[in-house]
Design a protein around this motif. Structure first.
Motif, mmCIF file in Angstrom:
data_model
loop_
_atom_site.group_PDB
_atom_site.id
_atom_site.type_symbol
_atom_site.label_atom_id
_atom_site.label_comp_id
_atom_site.label_asym_id
_atom_site.label_seq_id
_atom_site.Cartn_x
_atom_site.Cartn_y
_atom_site.Cartn_z
ATOM 1 N N GLN A 1 -63.342 53.716 66.472
ATOM 2 C CA GLN A 1 -64.665 53.547 65.896
ATOM 3 C C GLN A 1 -64.564 53.578 64.376
ATOM 4 O OE1 GLN A 1 -67.711 56.675 66.637
ATOM 5 N NE2 GLN A 1 -68.687 55.045 67.815
ATOM 6 N N ALA A 2 -65.244 52.625 63.732
ATOM 7 C CA ALA A 2 -65.308 52.565 62.269
ATOM 8 C C ALA A 2 -66.782 52.409 61.885
ATOM 9 C CB ALA A 2 -64.489 51.403 61.733
ATOM 10 N N ILE A 3 -67.259 53.317 61.002
ATOM 11 C CA ILE A 3 -68.687 53.357 60.674
ATOM 12 C C ILE A 3 -68.894 53.543 59.176
ATOM 13 C CG2 ILE A 3 -70.834 54.625 61.045
ATOM 14 C CD1 ILE A 3 -69.620 55.683 63.643
ATOM 15 N N THR A 4 -69.874 52.806 58.637
ATOM 16 C CA THR A 4 -70.425 53.066 57.306
ATOM 17 C C THR A 4 -71.938 52.991 57.459
ATOM 18 O OG1 THR A 4 -70.488 50.747 56.615
ATOM 19 C CG2 THR A 4 -68.488 51.984 56.078
ATOM 20 N N ARG A 5 -72.637 53.147 56.345
ATOM 21 C CA ARG A 5 -74.103 53.035 56.421
ATOM 22 C C ARG A 5 -74.526 51.649 56.891
ATOM 23 N NH1 ARG A 5 -76.063 55.527 50.786
ATOM 24 N NH2 ARG A 5 -73.873 55.567 50.283
ATOM 25 N N PHE B 1 -64.739 58.865 51.363
ATOM 26 C CA PHE B 1 -65.515 59.937 50.732
ATOM 27 C C PHE B 1 -66.532 59.416 49.721
ATOM 28 C CE2 PHE B 1 -61.713 62.925 51.542
ATOM 29 C CZ PHE B 1 -62.164 63.204 52.813
ATOM 30 N N TYR B 2 -66.312 58.206 49.208
ATOM 31 C CA TYR B 2 -67.262 57.645 48.230
ATOM 32 C C TYR B 2 -67.728 56.243 48.648
ATOM 33 C CZ TYR B 2 -62.934 55.494 46.479
ATOM 34 O OH TYR B 2 -61.739 54.818 46.380
ATOM 35 N N ASP B 3 -67.810 56.010 49.930
ATOM 36 C CA ASP B 3 -68.265 54.725 50.488
ATOM 37 C C ASP B 3 -67.363 53.562 50.105
ATOM 38 O OD1 ASP B 3 -70.315 55.879 51.868
ATOM 39 O OD2 ASP B 3 -71.832 55.459 50.353
ATOM 40 N N GLY B 4 -66.099 53.828 49.836
ATOM 41 C CA GLY B 4 -65.147 52.774 49.515
ATOM 42 C C GLY B 4 -64.521 52.162 50.755
ATOM 43 N N ALA B 5 -64.705 52.814 51.901
ATOM 44 C CA ALA B 5 -64.172 52.314 53.170
ATOM 45 C C ALA B 5 -64.976 52.933 54.301
ATOM 46 C CB ALA B 5 -62.706 52.694 53.311
ATOM 47 N N ALA B 6 -64.963 52.260 55.423
ATOM 48 C CA ALA B 6 -65.619 52.804 56.609
ATOM 49 C C ALA B 6 -64.833 54.015 57.107
ATOM 50 C CB ALA B 6 -65.684 51.740 57.699
ATOM 51 N N MET B 7 -65.548 54.976 57.668
ATOM 52 C CA MET B 7 -64.907 56.128 58.304
ATOM 53 C C MET B 7 -64.464 55.690 59.697
ATOM 54 S SD MET B 7 -67.506 59.248 57.351
ATOM 55 C CE MET B 7 -68.496 58.848 58.771
ATOM 56 N N ALA B 8 -63.227 55.998 60.040
ATOM 57 C CA ALA B 8 -62.707 55.583 61.338
ATOM 58 C C ALA B 8 -62.033 56.756 62.038
ATOM 59 C CB ALA B 8 -61.712 54.444 61.157
ATOM 60 N N ASN B 9 -61.958 56.644 63.353
ATOM 61 C CA ASN B 9 -61.180 57.601 64.127
ATOM 62 C C ASN B 9 -60.780 56.979 65.456
ATOM 63 O OD1 ASN B 9 -63.239 58.047 66.078
ATOM 64 N ND2 ASN B 9 -64.179 59.565 64.768
ATOM 65 N N ASP C 1 -59.691 56.348 56.688
ATOM 66 C CA ASP C 1 -60.263 55.097 56.199
ATOM 67 C C ASP C 1 -59.922 53.959 57.158
ATOM 68 O OD1 ASP C 1 -61.027 56.529 53.985
ATOM 69 O OD2 ASP C 1 -59.546 55.639 52.635
ATOM 70 N N HIS C 2 -60.933 53.165 57.493
ATOM 71 C CA HIS C 2 -60.703 51.965 58.298
ATOM 72 C C HIS C 2 -59.679 51.106 57.553
ATOM 73 C CE1 HIS C 2 -61.500 48.610 60.906
ATOM 74 N NE2 HIS C 2 -62.010 47.869 59.952
#
Length: 146
Positions: free
Chosen positions: A33-37, A96-104, A120-121
């Motif tokens: 899963q990769a998520i940003t706003r 941490f600063y919206d430079g990449a999607a959060m992934a796991n 980071d995605h």
């Protein structure tokens, strides 16, 4: 005669190992899963089936994985140390600063849940990089098919 026997045994054992890897993978459910706003990506793999969701309220698109892709993913899966998955550190921190999607990555295997730390995605921990990149490659292939 010894050479022929050795070649035969090598081929037989290789085939059995490949079959074992595929059978072990069938016991697993893998979720990336990769998520940003503003974006969302969810990839699920279970028993040679691929499910992709690109928007939060979108219905999943389902695909059958090619035999070669399934085999390669199974090979990579067998190299994972699932007990260490949550210990692996992300190489970058753009999330941490919206430079990449959060992934796991989350893996359910034999009734136990294994989950990575957030990363980071497109920049997974080194220990799972090949595995994650293979999973993400299915989305890139799916884009090309549409």
């Amino acid at each position: 005669m010894k050479t022929i026997t050795l070649i035969f045994l090598s081929l037989f054992l290789t085939k059995n190992c490949n079959q074992k890897e595929k059978e072990e993978m069938k016991k697993a459910t893998i979720e990336y899963q990769a998520i940003t706003r503003g974006s969302y990506l969810n990839i699920q793999i279970q028993n040679e089936n691929l499910s992709i969701v690109r928007k939060r309220d979108e219905k999943a698109k389902n695909y059958q994985l090619a035999k070669e892709d399934w085999k390669e993913l199974a090979d990579l899966f067998m190299k994972l140390d699932l007990d260490q998955l949550e210990e692996y550190k992300a190489p970058t921190e753009k999330r941490f600063y919206d430079g990449a999607a959060m992934a796991n990555v989350r893996i359910v295997y034999e009734g136990k849940v294994y989950q990575s730390q957030t990363f980071d995605h497109d920049a997974p921990p080194v220990e799972i990089k090949a595995f994650v990149n293979k999973i993400v490659s299915f989305v890139k292939t799916e884009k090309d098919d549409n």
